[in-house]
Design an enzyme around this catalytic site. Structure first.
Site, mmCIF file in Angstrom:
data_model
loop_
_atom_site.group_PDB
_atom_site.id
_atom_site.type_symbol
_atom_site.label_atom_id
_atom_site.label_comp_id
_atom_site.label_asym_id
_atom_site.label_seq_id
_atom_site.Cartn_x
_atom_site.Cartn_y
_atom_site.Cartn_z
ATOM 1 N N ASP A 55 0.557 -0.829 0.481
ATOM 2 C CA ASP A 55 0.303 0.210 -0.240
ATOM 3 C C ASP A 55 1.103 1.451 -0.220
ATOM 4 O O ASP A 55 2.184 1.040 0.423
ATOM 5 C CB ASP A 55 -0.925 -0.361 1.198
ATOM 6 N N ASP A 93 -7.205 1.770 7.591
ATOM 7 C CA ASP A 93 -5.973 2.290 8.416
ATOM 8 C C ASP A 93 -6.387 3.989 8.507
ATOM 9 O O ASP A 93 -7.321 4.287 8.218
ATOM 10 C CB ASP A 93 -4.736 2.151 7.300
ATOM 11 N N ARG A 105 -4.209 -4.761 7.244
ATOM 12 C CA ARG A 105 -4.990 -3.843 7.815
ATOM 13 C C ARG A 105 -5.823 -3.774 8.646
ATOM 14 O O ARG A 105 -6.560 -3.606 8.941
ATOM 15 C CB ARG A 105 -5.052 -2.471 6.834
ATOM 16 N N TYR A 107 6.020 -9.224 8.844
ATOM 17 C CA TYR A 107 5.670 -7.278 8.739
ATOM 18 C C TYR A 107 6.187 -7.024 9.762
ATOM 19 O O TYR A 107 5.698 -7.189 11.066
ATOM 20 C CB TYR A 107 4.524 -6.819 8.323
#
Length: 289
Positions: free
Chosen positions: A38, A80, A171, A66
């Protein structure tokens, strides 16, 4: 110019933005990537240059790792902090409560893709439907979280370390964790630190790549495409077999069944191949034509 380039993507750039920028820096038309990030996310973006773009399909299945910041209390339409706040709730959650909930997300789970995503439903991208104010039913997807843990706090945000399968939306994970806690939640930041065997520690910034390219040294940053197939054994073939490989024809070899990185007598990486009952077949070729 052929090979794999590890890029540390900056925030505010789409993955496509990075590809377009690199085409200009490297003066290459054939550039692709595996595993979209993203725009708000940073970290490892695996880029394929030249003939190496033929290997993208193999990297797309890689597991990812992540570091994400979970903000509890806020629910947004994009899941988010870039989105519009749908609800804001008081948070009275301990780390122990959070860790208890996280344990429920480990292993195989079903995740519903967010509306703000590139997933297609009836031929339309979900984000286009969402931007026009619409919402459609989405089919859940099976994903796997091999590990998820709290590794610290940044202000009021909990920092999560997540190892997951391809197709996982972090997210959405943050949104679902917040929902399970009853207070809601969203993702405040995201950094990808690993994809398959590749690490962000070995990645380069766009400025570093630009500087190397200006000095005529950009090719030194590329990893060989066969590094993607480190799990496969090595197989060196003779001239006759190499000729057959270059024409897409099977050839006989003395090797056990399995996948191999296949090289010519001179050491050129020719292809990823598979041996079945003494016959070497092409999985994907990488020699120049």
């Amino acid at each position: 110019m052929n090979g794999i380039l590890l890029v540390d993507k900056p925030s505010g750039w789409t993955s496509s933005d990075v590809v377009i920028k690199l085409k200009g820096i490297l003066h290459q038309r054939r550039i692709g990537h595996s595993g979209t990030l993203d725009p708000m996310a940073t970290g490892l973006l695996v880029i394929f240059v030249g003939r190496a773009t033929r290997a993208v399909e193999f990297a797309e299945a890689h597991s990812k790792r992540y570091i994400a910041a979970l903000r509890l209390g806020d629910v947004t339409d994009t899941q988010d902090i870039t989105g519009n706040v749908i609800s804001h709730n008081d948070v009275d959650i301990t780390q122990e409560q959070l860790e208890t909930v996280l344990s429920k997300f480990k292993g195989d789970i079903v995740q519903i893709p967010p509306m703000y995503s590139a997933v297609k439903v009836n031929g339309q991208r979900l984000y286009k439907i969402a931007r026009s104010g619409g919402e459609v039913e989405r089919r859940g997807r099976e994903i796997n979280l091999s590990d998820i843990s709290v590794i610290g706090k940044d202000g009021e945000d909990y920092i999560l370390d997540v190892s997951c399968s391809k197709g996982t939306y972090i997210r959405t994970l943050c949104n679902d964790i917040g929902a399970s806690l009853g207070c809601g939640g969203c993702m405040n930041s995201l950094r990808r630190i690993r994809a398959g065997e590749f690490s962000v520690e070995n990645a380069h910034t766009l400025d570093e790549i630009k500087e190397k390219a200006a000095a005529g040294e950009a090719e030194s940053l590329l990893l060989p495409v066969d590094s993607l197939f480190s799990y496969a054994g090595k197989l060196r073939v003779g001239e006759d077999c190499e000729k057959r490989i270059r024409t897409g024809t099977d050839c006989k070899v003395k090797a056990e069944n399995g996948e191999y990185r296949v090289y010519s007598e001179s050491g050129e990486f020719l292809m990823l191949g598979r041996v079945e009952n003494g016959i070497l077949k092409t999985v994907k070729s990488f020699f120049e034509v």
